[in-house]
Design a protein around this motif. Structure first.
Motif, PDB file in Angstrom:
ATOM      1  N   PHE A  44       3.133   0.306   9.222  1.00  0.00           N
ATOM      2  CA  PHE A  44       4.082   1.393   8.978  1.00  0.00           C
ATOM      3  C   PHE A  44       3.774   2.572   9.890  1.00  0.00           C
ATOM      4  O   PHE A  44       2.628   2.801  10.280  1.00  0.00           O
ATOM      5  CB  PHE A  44       4.057   1.829   7.505  1.00  0.00           C
ATOM      6  N   ASP A  45       4.812   3.281  10.268  1.00  0.00           N
ATOM      7  CA  ASP A  45       4.699   4.553  10.987  1.00  0.00           C
ATOM      8  C   ASP A  45       6.048   5.256  10.907  1.00  0.00           C
ATOM      9  O   ASP A  45       7.061   4.651  10.554  1.00  0.00           O
ATOM     10  CB  ASP A  45       4.263   4.346  12.453  1.00  0.00           C
ATOM     11  N   GLY A  46       6.054   6.534  11.195  1.00  0.00           N
ATOM     12  CA  GLY A  46       7.280   7.300  11.172  1.00  0.00           C
ATOM     13  C   GLY A  46       7.878   7.483   9.795  1.00  0.00           C
ATOM     14  O   GLY A  46       9.057   7.836   9.656  1.00  0.00           O
ATOM     15  N   LEU A  47       7.074   7.264   8.745  1.00  0.00           N
ATOM     16  CA  LEU A  47       7.552   7.385   7.367  1.00  0.00           C
ATOM     17  C   LEU A  47       6.750   8.464   6.654  1.00  0.00           C
ATOM     18  O   LEU A  47       5.515   8.430   6.666  1.00  0.00           O
ATOM     19  CB  LEU A  47       7.403   6.063   6.619  1.00  0.00           C
ATOM     20  N   CYS A  48       7.447   9.391   6.036  1.00  0.00           N
ATOM     21  CA  CYS A  48       6.782  10.499   5.355  1.00  0.00           C
ATOM     22  C   CYS A  48       6.852  10.301   3.847  1.00  0.00           C
ATOM     23  O   CYS A  48       7.908   9.937   3.313  1.00  0.00           O
ATOM     24  CB  CYS A  48       7.445  11.827   5.727  1.00  0.00           C
ATOM     25  N   GLN A  49       5.734  10.535   3.172  1.00  0.00           N
ATOM     26  CA  GLN A  49       5.686  10.504   1.717  1.00  0.00           C
ATOM     27  C   GLN A  49       5.195  11.868   1.219  1.00  0.00           C
ATOM     28  O   GLN A  49       4.067  12.261   1.476  1.00  0.00           O
ATOM     29  CB  GLN A  49       4.731   9.406   1.219  1.00  0.00           C
ATOM     30  N   ARG A  50       6.053  12.564   0.540  1.00  0.00           N
ATOM     31  CA  ARG A  50       5.679  13.828  -0.081  1.00  0.00           C
ATOM     32  C   ARG A  50       6.074  13.786  -1.545  1.00  0.00           C
ATOM     33  O   ARG A  50       7.063  13.134  -1.885  1.00  0.00           O
ATOM     34  CB  ARG A  50       6.364  14.998   0.644  1.00  0.00           C
ATOM     35  N   ARG A  73      -6.337   4.444   3.072  1.00  0.00           N
ATOM     36  CA  ARG A  73      -7.059   5.550   3.703  1.00  0.00           C
ATOM     37  C   ARG A  73      -6.106   6.381   4.562  1.00  0.00           C
ATOM     38  O   ARG A  73      -6.136   7.617   4.560  1.00  0.00           O
ATOM     39  CB  ARG A  73      -8.167   5.008   4.593  1.00  0.00           C
ATOM     40  N   VAL A  74      -5.260   5.673   5.309  1.00  0.00           N
ATOM     41  CA  VAL A  74      -4.313   6.343   6.196  1.00  0.00           C
ATOM     42  C   VAL A  74      -3.178   6.960   5.391  1.00  0.00           C
ATOM     43  O   VAL A  74      -2.815   8.126   5.581  1.00  0.00           O
ATOM     44  CB  VAL A  74      -3.770   5.346   7.233  1.00  0.00           C
ATOM     45  N   PRO A  93       0.794  -1.233   0.000  1.00  0.00           N
ATOM     46  CA  PRO A  93       0.000   0.000   0.000  1.00  0.00           C
ATOM     47  C   PRO A  93       0.825   1.281   0.000  1.00  0.00           C
ATOM     48  O   PRO A  93       0.381   2.299  -0.537  1.00  0.00           O
ATOM     49  CB  PRO A  93      -0.869  -0.116   1.260  1.00  0.00           C
ATOM     50  N   LEU A  94       2.035   1.255   0.564  1.00  0.00           N
ATOM     51  CA  LEU A  94       2.859   2.460   0.512  1.00  0.00           C
ATOM     52  C   LEU A  94       3.342   2.752  -0.905  1.00  0.00           C
ATOM     53  O   LEU A  94       3.493   3.911  -1.296  1.00  0.00           O
ATOM     54  CB  LEU A  94       4.062   2.331   1.451  1.00  0.00           C
ATOM     55  N   VAL A  95       3.580   1.700  -1.683  1.00  0.00           N
ATOM     56  CA  VAL A  95       3.951   1.900  -3.080  1.00  0.00           C
ATOM     57  C   VAL A  95       2.772   2.494  -3.847  1.00  0.00           C
ATOM     58  O   VAL A  95       2.914   3.461  -4.613  1.00  0.00           O
ATOM     59  CB  VAL A  95       4.397   0.571  -3.717  1.00  0.00           C
ATOM     60  N   GLU A 127       1.305  13.711   7.431  1.00  0.00           N
ATOM     61  CA  GLU A 127       2.554  13.506   6.695  1.00  0.00           C
ATOM     62  C   GLU A 127       3.269  12.236   7.144  1.00  0.00           C
ATOM     63  O   GLU A 127       4.013  11.629   6.371  1.00  0.00           O
ATOM     64  CB  GLU A 127       3.481  14.709   6.863  1.00  0.00           C
ATOM     65  N   TYR A 128       3.069  11.841   8.400  1.00  0.00           N
ATOM     66  CA  TYR A 128       3.660  10.610   8.921  1.00  0.00           C
ATOM     67  C   TYR A 128       2.529   9.673   9.344  1.00  0.00           C
ATOM     68  O   TYR A 128       2.223   9.539  10.527  1.00  0.00           O
ATOM     69  CB  TYR A 128       4.585  10.905  10.108  1.00  0.00           C
ATOM     70  N   PRO A 129       1.873   9.047   8.381  1.00  0.00           N
ATOM     71  CA  PRO A 129       0.722   8.199   8.712  1.00  0.00           C
ATOM     72  C   PRO A 129       1.145   6.957   9.480  1.00  0.00           C
ATOM     73  O   PRO A 129       2.272   6.465   9.339  1.00  0.00           O
ATOM     74  CB  PRO A 129       0.173   7.828   7.324  1.00  0.00           C
TER      75      PRO A 129
END
Length: 302
Positions: A162-168, A144-145, A91-93, A151-153
């Motif tokens: 996952f946590d502590g990871l930012c995707q911009r 959804r999250v 899902p992060l991809v 910014e850090y879902p």
């Protein structure tokens, strides 16, 4: 409407699409923009096995690449994945790809998702075909999250964490609409409990009312109060008298007659229809789209 050219299943592709390409896609997307269409859509398949190459063909453009390309050529029309088989990817991809698309397009994404049906695709990328339903459910929750305002879902599920990871960049929309495609009992349940929209796949008119009633019953039982957009895929259309064989299931005729037939979908509880036009070339398709936008669509809305 779903875009031609980008997917060429023998179930719906016209003969002229085999020789078409990016320039045709741009022209059609711009025609949709001009004619007031709500969205254009692109399908998702990673690879087609030999056993399905005949009926499905092997031409399936990547939806993120295709919709991003068309975002730069259009201004208003929404961009929909119909449908993204999100269980093939982490899902992060998926979030990274579609958040970027939403950002680049100024917030025009509708993320349509589905379970998928081609086992070989799942096997090739190491995804779980047998449990693709539960995987899709959790993937929607994770998306959804991941596509939300944070910014850090943070998400912790059975398969993904996952946590502590930012995707911009973040999506331009505060809430990216997620539509669920499919007509199976599991798909209807998934749309009812997790979707912002539902797009049935292949339901004839006489089956839609009971499907919509089931969708609303499931939402009421679960206490889901948020609005949901109910879609439907219409029969193939041709505005006017074609003068050539369009197939016995194609709706043809004067704009007012077509509109009267299509208004029946609203009476069933449908909010938005996806249309497909019979055509013998890109020019004829664009003419059909323009005729529909100018002569049929004004009769659809009260």
């Amino acid at each position: 409407m779903q875009l031609p050219v980008q997917s060429q299943s023998t179930m719906y592709a016209e003969e002229w699409e085999a020789g078409a390409g990016p320039r045709d896609l741009v022209e059609i997307a711009r025609a949709a923009d001009r004619s007031g269409f709500a969205y254009v859509a692109s399908c998702d398949h990673v690879a087609i096995p030999r056993r399905l190459a005949g009926p499905m063909s092997t031409i399936w453009y990547d939806p993120v690449s295709t919709l991003s390309y068309l975002a730069a050529a259009t201004e208003r029309v929404l961009l929909m994945s119909h449908v993204a088989v999100v269980g093939l990817r982490h899902p992060l991809v998926t979030a990274k790809q579609y958040a970027t698309l939403d950002h680049l397009s100024g917030g025009r994404l509708i993320l349509g998702v589905g379970a998928g049906h081609v086992r070989e695709e799942f096997d090739a990328v190491g995804a779980d075909f047998e449990r693709r339903g539960p995987v899709l459910d959790e993937t929607i929750d994770a998306l959804r999250v991941a596509l939300g305002p944070e910014e850090y879902p943070e998400f912790h599920g059975e398969r993904f964490s996952f946590d502590g990871l930012c995707q911009r960049p973040r999506p331009a929309q505060r809430r990216v609409p997620i539509w669920v495609g499919g007509s199976s009992p599991a798909a209807v349940r998934r749309a009812a409990l997790r979707g912002d929209g539902w797009l049935p796949q292949g339901d004839p008119r006489d089956r839609l009312p009971s499907q919509i009633a089931r969708l609303r019953e499931l939402r009421e039982r679960a206490g889901v109060d948020d609005p949901i957009t109910v879609g439907a895929i219409t029969e193939a259309l041709y505005v006017g008298e074609p003068g050539w064989a369009t197939g016995r299931r194609t709706l043809t005729g004067k704009p007012e007659a077509l509109a009267e037939s299509l208004r029946a979908y609203r009476a069933m509880g449908v909010d938005q229809i996806q249309v497909r036009f019979r055509s013998r070339g890109c020019d004829e398709l664009r003419d059909q789209m323009a005729a529909f936008g100018a002569e049929v669509a004004p009769h659809l809305n009260d």
